[in-house]
Design an enzyme around this catalytic site. Sequence first.
Site: not given
Lengths: 160, 160, 160, 160, 160, 160
Positions: D18, D42, D91, D129
């Site tokens: 990040h 979430k 990614r 994460s």
Amino acid sequence: MSSIAVYPGTFDPPTCGHLDIITRSAKVFDTLYVAVLNNSDKTPIFSVDERKNMLSRITNNLNNVVITSFNGLLADYAKQINANVIVKGLRAVSDYEYEYQMALINNKINPAADTFFLTTTAENSFLSSSVVKDIARYKGDLTNMVPSEIQSIVYSKLTE
Amino acid sequence: MSSIAVYPGTFDPPTCGHLDIITRSAKVFDTLYVAVLNNSDKTPIFSVDERKNMLSRITNNLNNVVITSFNGLLADYAKQINANVIVKGLRAVSDYEYEYQMALINNKINPAADTFFLTTTAENSFLSSSVVKDIARYKGDLTNMVPSEIQSIVYSKLTE
Amino acid sequence: MSSIAVYPGTFDPPTCGHLDIITRSAKVFDTLYVAVLNNSDKTPIFSVDERKNMLSRITNNLNNVVITSFNGLLADYAKQINANVIVKGLRAVSDYEYEYQMALINNKINPAADTFFLTTTAENSFLSSSVVKDIARYKGDLTNMVPSEIQSIVYSKLTE
Amino acid sequence: MSSIAVYPGTFDPPTCGHLDIITRSAKVFDTLYVAVLNNSDKTPIFSVDERKNMLSRITNNLNNVVITSFNGLLADYAKQINANVIVKGLRAVSDYEYEYQMALINNKINPAADTFFLTTTAENSFLSSSVVKDIARYKGDLTNMVPSEIQSIVYSKLTE
Amino acid sequence: MSSIAVYPGTFDPPTCGHLDIITRSAKVFDTLYVAVLNNSDKTPIFSVDERKNMLSRITNNLNNVVITSFNGLLADYAKQINANVIVKGLRAVSDYEYEYQMALINNKINPAADTFFLTTTAENSFLSSSVVKDIARYKGDLTNMVPSEIQSIVYSKLTE
Amino acid sequence: MSSIAVYPGTFDPPTCGHLDIITRSAKVFDTLYVAVLNNSDKTPIFSVDERKNMLSRITNNLNNVVITSFNGLLADYAKQINANVIVKGLRAVSDYEYEYQMALINNKINPAADTFFLTTTAENSFLSSSVVKDIARYKGDLTNMVPSEIQSIVYSKLTE
């Protein structure tokens, strides 16, 4: 349990990515044949002998590595040297698809040899022989892309 | 050259696809640990003992296979058993992406163990433990999906 | 030659993407069952009856479309209604991988029904029931996302 | 020409990946909002305030970066802060597919803000994460995974 | 409801994978044109007549199949024969991407013909005309790769 | 904060997809070089001058756009014009893979220029210069595929 592996490729020229796969495979398999594909369809820059010579230079500290060449079908060559393992390096997803199909075909032709895949390290994920040739042609920096032992050979050939 | 491999998985339950990867790996590596992941986050249908028991039944003709379980990070477990190879089976492209990332992470945590991938055979390409459970739940036919030695165990569990 | 097709889905709620697949399939197959999956594992926002009702409203000008629901395995349901075609809509590559595996499984369970895929139009390529629910929840504009006949139903449900 | 960019994320916790995206974007856009998504669906480990605090610590040498949070639709939030750029880090290929769809949706809702993608560096390509949390939980080494300024915060939270 | 489908291809030579798509499509659509692409850009091994002849031999038990050839744009040819369905076989993910784009283009040029995709069976997933030619050239075994009626034709051509 | 971006391409010919990327980038970056790749390996239909001329015509209302050409490595050219941004348009997943690798390589050669990706709009997702050439060759309709200012140039060239 005895493992004879073959790592086929064009190696035109060998890169640090190829050397990484060779080094890691040589730690696990008893014998590793690094086999230059001598395919009349492709038009490599380096001759088969030049490619074998470069591979020998960069692997001369690896005792269980044998540098060879072959033509015809890989599955047939694997049978000829009694290999029970075919090693392939994988970078991108598109590599994987193609190699998956090749593994299925090779297994159909020669069920005695099974394909094992290694993924490139993150640092080598963008490396390929074509990239190396493009950069060498414009005299760019090949550090960490081509093993130092063969960098001058690669520059000479591409800028001649 | 001595190769100690670990093949980790949830195996909830083991499928013919898992057994295929085990059989092929056991032909190449000196010792193969088949290691049931005991992860409190997932909620498997079968207990760790049931899964180890099923794996033992289907591999009892393979002398160099050891059935175990572990929790925590795979890379740490590999270190603990001195494994220099992590075996992963690949089906689809999306598997490959995830497993590529896991291989990079595991290598960062434990550089001594390298990940080798095998692709499933065409016949098993659609097989997964979830598919098996869905079919068993509706008493569908599990032939060629689950090894015959454990089919009745799977049906019993899923229809109880 | 008589073709009976089934187009299964959760339809929670139906989108313009679903309606596009229905319309195009209804032009080609003799009968098209649009079948709401009644799966206790998922927790849809709309009841099965509400979803069937919405599907009926948006397809009432299509004479060869039948709105139904089912639970259990799709391949079994296809057998029950004598379907020889399973219709699936494809958006992204990741959809394709999953659906390819499902097509192989369904064909194994019920070889009489074959899966035919249609791709969404470019305009609908990002549409999904989840996206629709997210936008409806914040009272965003659903034009061209949900057929006009059911927009008020969708807004009411998501903002209640 | 004035560019106001927003980089949204869960940042639970922020990683070196990040920070890399933030640093590179801050070099190109006039103002960069780093916006913590406050989404009730979430269940993050760190509170919104903890995540904003960590982001502030690791970006306090970047003058044109503003740490904020938002809930609701990103496209609406972008409109509220007059952003004409949405920044996303990519990614893997599967990221790309999802993000492509999100970019199309966001553009439909708010055509004034356009999505620009940056790819992670090779070194960060496996970082997420979730990976960070898994490793922290087992007290693994987080060097080069989480910025040094916040490593102790991450360890404390995950091992409490 | 009358369905006229066209299945275009190079068929250089036809494989068991092609025949599988033909057989399955012929069960569902009223008429199926199998259309050899006569494209001056490609340099096929077999002439258009040889390819049509091989296709006729392997489909002569399928009454609703018509063997033809075309040049120019597929979408235009579909219009000419009043086809409302274009059939495409899909193997890998990379196929899918390309074919998705072609389906969008064809639909733009000729909205009256819609593309329906079938996936290959697992057994044929690695089969292609190129693979067949490579194997034939080295006198490998073509069983289950090329329909038996045309195997000798393929061997003769590739080893002449 | 000053952003100098370069958008490289073959542009043989430019399409509505290229123009869309140019227009969106020109809104965000201070200066945008649209740079025609003059690569002796490829054999474009249009000369470099013709391609620059077409690009000038379709961008003459965009004040911060500069039309140029280059040969050699993109990363070197970016250095020469002090670009800190390389712009690439993305369509399919396979584009993404290739472009990801190129971004890593370019960053290695010239770390001062960072690659930013934009995705095509849904409407342009299937557009490419090759598709345009195929359609023009058969005098198909190029509306919404090629900017109107250059349609006659494209038809003339391809049907001469």
